[in-house]
Design a protein around this motif. Structure first.
Motif, PDB file in Angstrom:
ATOM      1  N   ARG A 176     -13.211  -2.315  -8.472  1.00 20.43           N
ATOM      2  CA  ARG A 176     -12.440  -2.183  -9.832  1.00 20.43           C
ATOM      3  C   ARG A 176     -12.213  -3.337 -10.590  1.00 20.43           C
ATOM      4  NH1 ARG A 176      -7.170  -0.915  -5.845  1.00 20.43           N
ATOM      5  NH2 ARG A 176      -6.455  -3.320  -5.798  1.00 20.43           N
ATOM      6  N   MET A 189      -2.004  -9.326  -2.774  1.00 20.84           N
ATOM      7  CA  MET A 189      -0.547 -10.228  -2.623  1.00 20.84           C
ATOM      8  C   MET A 189      -0.887 -11.718  -3.004  1.00 20.84           C
ATOM      9  SD  MET A 189       1.414  -7.797  -1.532  1.00 20.84           S
ATOM     10  CE  MET A 189       0.646  -7.016  -2.728  1.00 20.84           C
ATOM     11  N   ASP A 241     -12.068  -0.370  -4.041  1.00 23.25           N
ATOM     12  CA  ASP A 241     -11.247  -1.288  -3.968  1.00 23.25           C
ATOM     13  C   ASP A 241     -11.762  -2.724  -4.493  1.00 23.25           C
ATOM     14  OD1 ASP A 241      -9.181   0.327  -3.217  1.00 23.25           O
ATOM     15  OD2 ASP A 241      -9.055  -0.466  -1.088  1.00 23.25           O
ATOM     16  N   GLY A 253       0.569  -1.189   0.048  1.00 23.75           N
ATOM     17  CA  GLY A 253       0.005  -0.036  -0.127  1.00 23.75           C
ATOM     18  C   GLY A 253       0.921   1.305  -0.025  1.00 23.75           C
ATOM     19  N   TYR A 276       1.717   2.324  -3.426  1.00 21.62           N
ATOM     20  CA  TYR A 276       0.630   3.137  -4.254  1.00 21.62           C
ATOM     21  C   TYR A 276       0.464   4.630  -3.598  1.00 21.62           C
ATOM     22  CZ  TYR A 276      -0.549  -1.082  -6.389  1.00 21.62           C
ATOM     23  OH  TYR A 276      -0.406  -2.400  -7.360  1.00 21.62           O
ATOM     24  N   ALA A 307      -4.197   7.219  -3.177  1.00 17.43           N
ATOM     25  CA  ALA A 307      -3.486   5.971  -3.743  1.00 17.43           C
ATOM     26  C   ALA A 307      -4.615   5.043  -4.314  1.00 17.43           C
ATOM     27  CB  ALA A 307      -3.005   5.408  -2.297  1.00 17.43           C
TER      28      ALA A 307
HETATM   29  O1  C5P Z   1      -3.129  -0.527   2.644  1.00 13.61           O
HETATM   30  P1  C5P Z   1      -3.215   0.897   2.266  1.00 13.61           P
HETATM   31  O2  C5P Z   1      -4.281   1.637   2.810  1.00 13.61           O
HETATM   32  O3  C5P Z   1      -1.743   1.634   2.462  1.00 13.61           O
HETATM   33  O4  C5P Z   1      -3.512   1.108   0.707  1.00 13.61           O
HETATM   34  C1  C5P Z   1      -3.796   2.258   0.056  1.00 13.61           C
HETATM   35  C2  C5P Z   1      -4.281   1.860  -1.023  1.00 13.61           C
HETATM   36  O5  C5P Z   1      -3.705   1.595  -2.150  1.00 13.61           O
HETATM   37  C3  C5P Z   1      -5.802   1.020  -1.085  1.00 13.61           C
HETATM   38  O6  C5P Z   1      -6.919   1.718  -0.948  1.00 13.61           O
HETATM   39  C4  C5P Z   1      -5.687   0.453  -2.346  1.00 13.61           C
HETATM   40  O7  C5P Z   1      -6.661   0.962  -3.429  1.00 13.61           O
HETATM   41  C5  C5P Z   1      -4.272   0.625  -3.015  1.00 13.61           C
HETATM   42  N1  C5P Z   1      -3.398  -0.809  -2.923  1.00 13.61           N
HETATM   43  C6  C5P Z   1      -3.782  -1.742  -3.951  1.00 13.61           C
HETATM   44  N2  C5P Z   1      -3.104  -2.870  -3.955  1.00 13.61           N
HETATM   45  C7  C5P Z   1      -2.389  -3.241  -2.694  1.00 13.61           C
HETATM   46  C8  C5P Z   1      -2.086  -2.499  -1.664  1.00 13.61           C
HETATM   47  C9  C5P Z   1      -2.973  -1.104  -1.722  1.00 13.61           C
HETATM   48  O8  C5P Z   1      -4.617  -1.417  -4.769  1.00 13.61           O
HETATM   49  N3  C5P Z   1      -1.679  -4.335  -2.891  1.00 13.61           N
END
Ligand code: C5P
Length: 223
Positions: free
Chosen positions: A188, A133, A185, A35, A38, A100
């Motif tokens: 998409r 992941m 999330d 994350g 991003y 992000a």
């Molecule tokens: O986990 P975190 O809140 O830091 O992630 C921020 C944004 O990044 C998430 O809302 C998601 O849209 C995107 N993200 C993603 N794939 C990942 C990690 C994060 O699309 N493996």
């Protein structure tokens, strides 16, 4: 043979950040906070004057991200450096998380960050925190965890964190933001948030951090 991977996916606010740091420390493994990549892409874009709608520009930003992760002291967050400058707390804001999730819907941006994430797979192992992941980045991981919690519980936790940090917000506003980000999330087309078919789902609603860690360690016992 490749180093083992434990993937931990799930929605924002489920406690993945805390749990993956504790797991990685306990096991003595590397930690991938996907994350953050991003969030850093969104932050670097703003700093370089690249619009969050400019897909081509964002791909260049993602491909050329100059980022370092420095493990902190016990109990301290990993320090994050962008082009040598510390941005550890700056990338944790709601605005940055929201931006992000906007850049993360773009498949070419995800592609630009893919190899960088896979490079974290090094001996003795890696704990990988994110949304995709177990489904996309490390589909062969021997242990996959999907860590979730109700939106209300996640909002309550986030609200308490913000309050502690002296930020003045309402719990309803926090819950709204969580719902908007969950929706983006999960719905998409590029790597939507969902448990891998072979993931173990752990619902942390009502559990303490220690209880969640115990369950994750039990799942990781199969690594
Ligand atoms: O986990 P975190 O809140 O830091 O992630 C921020 C944004 O990044 C998430 O809302 C998601 O849209 C995107 N993200 C993603 N794939 C990942 C990690 C994060 O699309 N493996």
């Amino acid at each position: 043979s490749k180093a083992p991977v434990i993937t931990v996916d799930g929605p924002g606010g489920a406690g993945k950040g805390t749990i993956t740091q504790m797991l990685a420390r306990k096991l003595g493994w590397h930690l991938l906070d996907s994350g953050a990549l991003y969030r850093l892409t969104a932050l670097a874009a703003m700093r370089q004057g690249v619009s969050l709608e400019d897909e081509t520009g964002l791909v260049t930003v993602a491909a050329t991200l100059d980022v370092e992760f420095e493990p902190g002291e016990v109990g301290q967050p990993v320090r994050v450096l962008l082009a040598g400058e510390e941005v550890t707390s700056e990338i944790r804001t709601e605005a940055c998380g929201n931006n992000a999730s906007k850049v993360a819907v773009m498949q070419p941006v995800r592609d630009a960050l893919l190899q960088r994430q896979r490079d974290f797979q090094k001996a003795p192992g890696v704990v990988a925190d994110g949304r995709d992941m177990g489904t996309v980045v490390f589909p062969d991981a021997p242990v996959k965890i999907f860590l979730t919690a109700s939106a209300e519980e996640r909002a309550r936790r986030r609200y308490n964190q913000l309050k502690e940090a002296g930020v003045d917000v309402s719990i309803d506003a926090v819950l709204d933001e969580i719902r908007v980000r969950d929706d983006r999330d999960m719905n998409r087309s590029a790597a939507p948030l969902k448990p891998a078919d072979d993931a173990q789902v752990i619902d942390s609603t009502g559990l303490s951090i220690e209880e969640v860690l115990d369950r994750c360690m039990a799942a990781a016992g199969q690594a």
